[in-house]
Design a protein around this motif. Sequence first.
Motif, PDB file in Angstrom:
ATOM      1  N   LEU A   1       1.835  -9.689 -17.362  1.00 19.33           N
ATOM      2  CA  LEU A   1       1.553  -9.794 -15.929  1.00 19.33           C
ATOM      3  C   LEU A   1       2.697 -10.492 -15.208  1.00 19.33           C
ATOM      4  CD1 LEU A   1      -2.216 -10.832 -16.007  1.00 19.33           C
ATOM      5  CD2 LEU A   1      -1.223  -8.551 -15.971  1.00 19.33           C
ATOM      6  N   ARG A   2       3.258 -11.507 -15.863  1.00 18.28           N
ATOM      7  CA  ARG A   2       4.363 -12.245 -15.269  1.00 18.28           C
ATOM      8  C   ARG A   2       5.575 -11.346 -15.061  1.00 18.28           C
ATOM      9  NH1 ARG A   2       7.119 -16.084 -19.370  1.00 18.28           N
ATOM     10  NH2 ARG A   2       7.766 -14.006 -20.029  1.00 18.28           N
TER      11      ARG A   2
ATOM     12  N   GLY B   1       5.594  -8.137 -14.595  1.00 16.76           N
ATOM     13  CA  GLY B   1       5.356  -7.141 -13.553  1.00 16.76           C
ATOM     14  C   GLY B   1       5.628  -5.721 -14.013  1.00 16.76           C
TER      15      GLY B   1
ATOM     16  N   PHE C   1       3.932  -3.019 -12.653  1.00 18.71           N
ATOM     17  CA  PHE C   1       2.724  -2.212 -12.532  1.00 18.71           C
ATOM     18  C   PHE C   1       2.743  -1.437 -11.204  1.00 18.71           C
ATOM     19  CE2 PHE C   1       1.622  -5.824 -15.180  1.00 18.71           C
ATOM     20  CZ  PHE C   1       0.995  -5.225 -16.254  1.00 18.71           C
TER      21      PHE C   1
ATOM     22  N   LEU D   1      -3.639  -8.751 -10.265  1.00 18.26           N
ATOM     23  CA  LEU D   1      -2.181  -8.696 -10.244  1.00 18.26           C
ATOM     24  C   LEU D   1      -1.604  -8.952  -8.858  1.00 18.26           C
ATOM     25  CD1 LEU D   1      -1.524  -5.498 -12.384  1.00 18.26           C
ATOM     26  CD2 LEU D   1      -1.815  -7.842 -13.147  1.00 18.26           C
ATOM     27  N   ARG D   2      -2.387  -8.673  -7.830  1.00 14.82           N
ATOM     28  CA  ARG D   2      -1.864  -8.763  -6.466  1.00 14.82           C
ATOM     29  C   ARG D   2      -3.021  -9.034  -5.520  1.00 14.82           C
ATOM     30  NH1 ARG D   2      -0.990  -5.104  -2.195  1.00 14.82           N
ATOM     31  NH2 ARG D   2       0.981  -5.386  -1.045  1.00 14.82           N
TER      32      ARG D   2
ATOM     33  N   ASP E   1      -5.336  -5.858  -6.328  1.00 10.32           N
ATOM     34  CA  ASP E   1      -4.983  -4.934  -7.403  1.00 10.32           C
ATOM     35  C   ASP E   1      -5.379  -5.574  -8.729  1.00 10.32           C
ATOM     36  OD1 ASP E   1      -3.822  -3.719  -5.255  1.00 10.32           O
ATOM     37  OD2 ASP E   1      -1.798  -3.659  -6.095  1.00 10.32           O
TER      38      ASP E   1
ATOM     39  N   LEU F   1      -5.860  -5.033 -13.102  1.00 18.28           N
ATOM     40  CA  LEU F   1      -5.601  -4.284 -14.322  1.00 18.28           C
ATOM     41  C   LEU F   1      -6.802  -4.396 -15.245  1.00 18.28           C
ATOM     42  CD1 LEU F   1      -3.666  -2.763 -16.281  1.00 18.28           C
ATOM     43  CD2 LEU F   1      -2.948  -5.019 -17.116  1.00 18.28           C
TER      44      LEU F   1
ATOM     45  N   ARG G   1       2.577 -15.773  -8.059  1.00 24.32           N
ATOM     46  CA  ARG G   1       2.804 -14.399  -8.487  1.00 24.32           C
ATOM     47  C   ARG G   1       1.751 -13.449  -7.945  1.00 24.32           C
ATOM     48  NH1 ARG G   1       3.609 -17.160 -13.443  1.00 24.32           N
ATOM     49  NH2 ARG G   1       1.661 -16.367 -14.294  1.00 24.32           N
ATOM     50  N   LEU G   2       0.589 -13.963  -7.558  1.00 22.52           N
ATOM     51  CA  LEU G   2      -0.515 -13.100  -7.148  1.00 22.52           C
ATOM     52  C   LEU G   2      -0.613 -12.918  -5.638  1.00 22.52           C
ATOM     53  CD1 LEU G   2      -3.409 -14.309  -9.509  1.00 22.52           C
ATOM     54  CD2 LEU G   2      -1.686 -12.559  -9.916  1.00 22.52           C
TER      55      LEU G   2
END
Length: 548
Positions: free
Chosen positions: A53-54, A56, A58, A319-320, A331, A333, A359-360
């Motif tokens: 995830l870090r 990225g 995606f 993720l976002r 978003d 996953l 990051r999110l």
Amino acid sequence: MSEPGSCSLSRRELLAGLMGLGVVACSPGRPRRGSATLVGSLVDDHRGVGHRLRDGGFGRPESFESAELLILGAGVAGLSAAWACDHAGLRDYRVLELGSTPGGTSSSGKGPVTAYPWGGHYVPVPPVANRPLVTLLDEVGAMEGRDDEGRPLWAEEVLCRAPQERLFQGGAWIEGLFPSVGETEEDREQRELFRQDVRRWAAWRDERGRPAFVIPRALGSDAPIVRELDTLSMAQHLDRVGIRSERVRWWVEYGCRDDYGTSLEQTSAWAGIHYHASRMNADTGEQPEVLTWPEGNGRLVAHMAEGVGDRLALGHAALRIDPGEEGVEVDVLDVARDEMKGYRAQQVIVAAPRFVLSRLLVPWQGQPPSFLSAFEHGSWVVANLTLSDRPFPDGYPECWDNVLFDSPSLGYVSATHQLGSDHGPTVWTYYRPFPTDDPVTTRRQLHDRTWDEWVHEIVADLSQAHPELPELIERVDVRVHGHAMVRPSPGFLFSEALRRASEPLGRVHFAHAELSGLPLFEEAQYWGIHAAEAVLGQRGVGFESWLS
């Protein structure tokens, strides 16, 4: 043969390794009951997924599902938010959790012998004023009713059974956790000096009647005399009070390591005193009884998760998060299916630690707010050892909490203690914090270690008190909590950074124990309910506040 996906180690290899460490593991006159091979696992904390995830890369979801409320994280804070929403009648929500089980550092497991904790394993008996926790405990059957004055009557099976605590010092077990073997008159005087200092703070009230130390801490005082304690380390406070006794300082530091995973120098004096004063009866100087279960606070987690039911989705990672004026796009996953999902929620509660937020959250990507860097997290290792039988008694009998004086660990908790089982198979839950000055490097090093290395180190540590232990172990499961606990460092607890971290970002609200600066169940519950009540207010749902 080891189980699929598990690790194994021959008993010969284990004993050879312990001999190399100078540990003699033998049990004359007692037959070997353990198997020839130890099995176990290095429990996955989803570090691999976290790194993915870090890094990225995606894509975006192709479609979006509508939701009134999305709760990201099924630790104690996230589940408490869902629990509070259900009580208020808001049931259109979803809870998403990256892990395969809910609970975070209050999660639990279960084997053929008993259930056992993977982290938090008790709560002190709460005051009547802590209505949310009293209500939750009532729901899980911890209360038998109330007395004539409305005070809870706690069920016998959840009050921690005696004997509760013992310490291995000078080659034998002694009652309690204070290292009293060889104690001098000066040690006793300094121990009393510390007790009086704590008792003074437990009784202190500001001009509004607020205590200096209370759980949850949001109900306490922020008067200058209280805030001043946060400018000192606990080591500096002990110096100021005049406490020089190494025994007393060890005992006080044990409390810091137990609740926060920190040393005297790394702990705010406010937090060091809080460990004792927030729970002390100022009139009697006594500490409250403890409520516990074989699986620890996993019992409370399971109850709240059961209430969420199929609205809880495990193995789902946000993720976002993009907050807008009309709603929040998220978003997600689905890790098992390796596919993206999208949600458009009216409100979002992020029940996750601060280090992931830059990051999110889209508004913070590229230029995260400075307050995020103020949060430090310590690492812990927790292991569950399944034993075929108990070691020989040596001094004071086995207790619920068993601590070794000459050890970097906190010792172990017996998961079968509440079951009244004093003989035969058991599970010991071993705890070790890492109060280093470089938590980032420490975290990396801990994750690089193998299961074999952990087993050798843990068994060597416990064999100081139990030389025959290697013959009794059937299984060892190890879990590394890399970001286990926020550190209440000097200057952090009354900082502007901590205050700003709890502020909502539009329709996004935050909930986590670290918003109090204290990694406690009660603080996580408080912030989960705090976020839920903010959402309820914005949604126009009528409710009676639990926090006023």
